[in-house]
Design an enzyme around this catalytic site. Structure first.
Site, PDB file in Angstrom:
ATOM      1  N   ASP A  17      65.918  29.029  -7.664  1.00  7.08           N
ATOM      2  CA  ASP A  17      66.507  30.114  -6.890  1.00  7.08           C
ATOM      3  C   ASP A  17      65.451  30.611  -5.905  1.00  7.08           C
ATOM      4  O   ASP A  17      64.476  31.261  -6.296  1.00  7.08           O
ATOM      5  CB  ASP A  17      66.942  31.236  -7.843  1.00  7.08           C
ATOM      6  CG  ASP A  17      67.538  32.446  -7.113  1.00  7.08           C
ATOM      7  OD1 ASP A  17      67.325  32.579  -5.890  1.00  7.08           O
ATOM      8  OD2 ASP A  17      68.205  33.256  -7.783  1.00  7.08           O
ATOM      9  N   SER A  28      72.985  41.441  -4.881  1.00  9.07           N
ATOM     10  CA  SER A  28      72.025  41.320  -5.978  1.00  9.07           C
ATOM     11  C   SER A  28      70.582  41.516  -5.501  1.00  9.07           C
ATOM     12  O   SER A  28      69.714  41.913  -6.288  1.00  9.07           O
ATOM     13  CB  SER A  28      72.174  39.959  -6.658  1.00  9.07           C
ATOM     14  OG  SER A  28      72.148  38.926  -5.694  1.00  9.07           O
ATOM     15  N   HIS A  85      66.333  35.045  -4.615  1.00  8.81           N
ATOM     16  CA  HIS A  85      65.945  36.260  -5.336  1.00  8.81           C
ATOM     17  C   HIS A  85      64.434  36.288  -5.575  1.00  8.81           C
ATOM     18  O   HIS A  85      63.756  35.270  -5.450  1.00  8.81           O
ATOM     19  CB  HIS A  85      66.719  36.341  -6.654  1.00  8.81           C
ATOM     20  CG  HIS A  85      68.199  36.485  -6.441  1.00  8.81           C
ATOM     21  ND1 HIS A  85      69.062  35.418  -6.485  1.00  8.81           N
ATOM     22  CD2 HIS A  85      68.935  37.571  -6.135  1.00  8.81           C
ATOM     23  CE1 HIS A  85      70.293  35.844  -6.217  1.00  8.81           C
ATOM     24  NE2 HIS A  85      70.240  37.146  -5.999  1.00  8.81           N
TER      25      HIS A  85
END
Ligand SMILES: *[C@@H]1O[C@H](CO)[C@@H](O)[C@H](O)[C@H]1NC(C)=O
Ligand SMILES: *[C@@H]1O[C@H](CO)[C@@H](O)[C@H](O)[C@H]1NC(C)=O
Ligand SMILES: *[C@@H]1O[C@H](CO)[C@@H](O)[C@H](O)[C@H]1NC(C)=O
Ligand SMILES: *[C@@H]1O[C@H](CO)[C@@H](O)[C@H](O)[C@H]1NC(C)=O
Ligand SMILES: *[C@@H]1O[C@H](CO)[C@@H](O)[C@H](O)[C@H]1NC(C)=O
Length: 419
Positions: A391, A151, A394
């Site tokens: 998070d 990702s 990311h």
């Protein structure tokens, strides 16, 4: 997570349980995208057999000052500092790019500060060339560039699409989804910018968008042909794989018969997987027409005791880059060494984009709580519990991955001969 006292240094190197839910973000995204199936144009090309490194070095690809991978014309573009430059950064507005997924649109997701968008990477020895979308499209005319990985790599793909798309008129650009791929097409240039989901590069039970579990990961260390089939014919290949390996110090994997599952040290498994990848490159890449890059690990900012005197949180509420020398324990040096060894031994020239150090400084640029989880934006309650829900793996877009692409662009200018 508080500073661990434990002697086991793997605690510092692997990521906490939190990681599992972060990784779900990537998966659920693909599951959702699965519902809009698009068509993929397969490109078939003949490949000349792999040639030796000596021949490559003699070839026109490396006539430029490019041989040892980390410098452009003698300037190490990865050694530099972040400068505040609100006039030229961000390179595009979050609102102006229709292709951003809600995982990365931090402003729209409620992030109150936006300074993280205004930093420009300045190498000590030179300036990065100004990103010119039209020039890049011209370079990519008739070509395919493919980003392969997890990702984080998808975010880099999104960034590249956003950097380019504004110069292409409506109706002449499109995104097709066909898991494990997402493909952006610039029609008038017959160019495509593609993403291929392969979180371990080699095959694994995490390759399918829907049929796999994140916890029970199983990697086939010697299998790559099925993925490789889709990579053939891409003119520029940009690989990345790290964070999925780092959940535990051991990982279930197979070499040979698929029923012969064994637990491997992650470092051993990573080395074997890169070896499989390297062998694939050697028998499939034509260095005269194809160019291969590898992104070094994207750093994480999971524990604020690593960069501050506090020890009660993570990247949440960080609004400024780190200004002192810094390397987080999340960026595993053993893995780095395995990467270096593999690239040295590979007969195909692979350019390492060593973005780890420059990104280490950017504790301020992660999506934190301004993101989604399993396809849904965090709720107000979740946002108020950053220790559980932030998070710190990311990145927001616009943001740090745009810089990775500016550097990639600089290399492409040199490589494809338009400097
Ligand atoms: C890169 O290559 C040049 C010329 O071959 C050499 O002088 C230089 O020391 C190399 N740099 C590194 C970091 O290996
Ligand atoms: C490997 O798989 C076995 C059987 O499913 C399981 O018991 C074990 O915990 C797994 N090991 C790791 C490191 O996940
Ligand atoms: C696995 O890692 C442990 C701890 O780093 C080490 O002691 C052990 O020798 C390794 N085993 C193999 C087979 O490499
Ligand atoms: C964020 O940090 C600032 C200090 O830098 C502090 O005043 C503020 O309370 C913090 N906000 C939250 C929600 O923790
Ligand atoms: C990437 O750069 C870091 C320093 O910034 C260095 O420690 C590391 O060895 C480099 N990685 C490789 C594979 O050369």
């Amino acid at each position: 997570m508080k500073k661990p006292n434990a002697a086991d240094r793997w605690i510092l190197i692997i990521f906490p349980f939190l990681l599992v839910s972060m990784l779900f973000v990537g998966i659920s995204r693909l599951v959702i995208e699965n519902s809009h199936l698009g068509s993929v144009r397969a490109t078939h090309r003949q490949h000349s057999p792999a040639i030796s490194r000596a021949q490559i070095l003699d070839g026109r690809f490396f006539m430029n000052a490019f041989g040892n991978g980390s410098s452009i014309d003698g300037c190490d573009v990865f050694d530099g500092k972040w400068m505040l430059d609100g006039a030229s950064r961000p390179l595009y507005a979050e609102k102006s790019c229709p292709y951003l997924t809600k995982q990365v649109t931090c402003q729209r997701n409620g992030r109150p500060d936006s300074l993280y968008q205004n930093w420009k990477w300045k190498p000590h020895g030179c300036e990065l060339p100004r990103f010119d979308a039209l020039k890049l499209l011209e370079l990519l005319r008739g070509k395919r560039i493919m980003f392969i990985g997890d990702s984080l790599q998808r975010t880099q793909w999104e960034s590249m699409v956003c950097l380019i798309q504004s110069v292409i008129p409506e109706g002449k650009k499109s995104v097709h989804r066909n898991p494990p791929m997402k493909i952006f097409r610039a029609e008038e240039y017959e160019a495509s910018i593609e993403f291929y989901w392969a979180p371990f590069i080699v095959e694994s039970n995490s390759d399918h968008a829907t049929r796999h579990t994140v916890l029970k990961r199983l990697v086939k260390l010697d299998s790559i042909a099925r993925h490789g089939q889709q990579w053939k014919g891409a003119h520029v290949l940009v690989f990345e794989s790290y964070v999925w390996w780092m959940y535990k110090p051991i990982i279930n994997a197979t070499m040979g018969p698929v029923e012969n599952v064994k637990e491997y040290n992650v470092t051993t498994a990573y080395r074997l997987a890169l070896q499989t990848w390297s062998n694939w490159l050697e028998s499939n890449i034509d260095p005269l027409t194809q160019k291969v890059f590898f992104m070094s690990m994207s750093p994480t900012h999971l524990w604020n005791w690593e960069w501050s005197s506090r020890n009660d949180g993570n990247c949440f509420n960080e609004s400024y880059p780190i200004e002192h020398p810094y390397w987080g324990t999340g960026s595993n040096l053993e893995i780095m060494k395995i990467l270096r060894d593999t690239l040295q031994e590979t007969e195909i020239d692979v350019t390492l984009l060593n973005i780890t150090q420059l990104s280490e400084f950017r504790k301020d640029a992660h999506t934190s709580v301004y993101t989604e989880r399993r396809g849904k934006l965090l709720t107000k309650e979740q946002k108020s519990d950053p220790n559980t829900y932030a998070d710190c793996i990311h990145w927001c877009l616009p943001g740090v991955p745009d810089t990775w692409n500016e550097i990639l662009y600089a290399y492409l200018l040199y490589d494809l001969g338009m400097s």
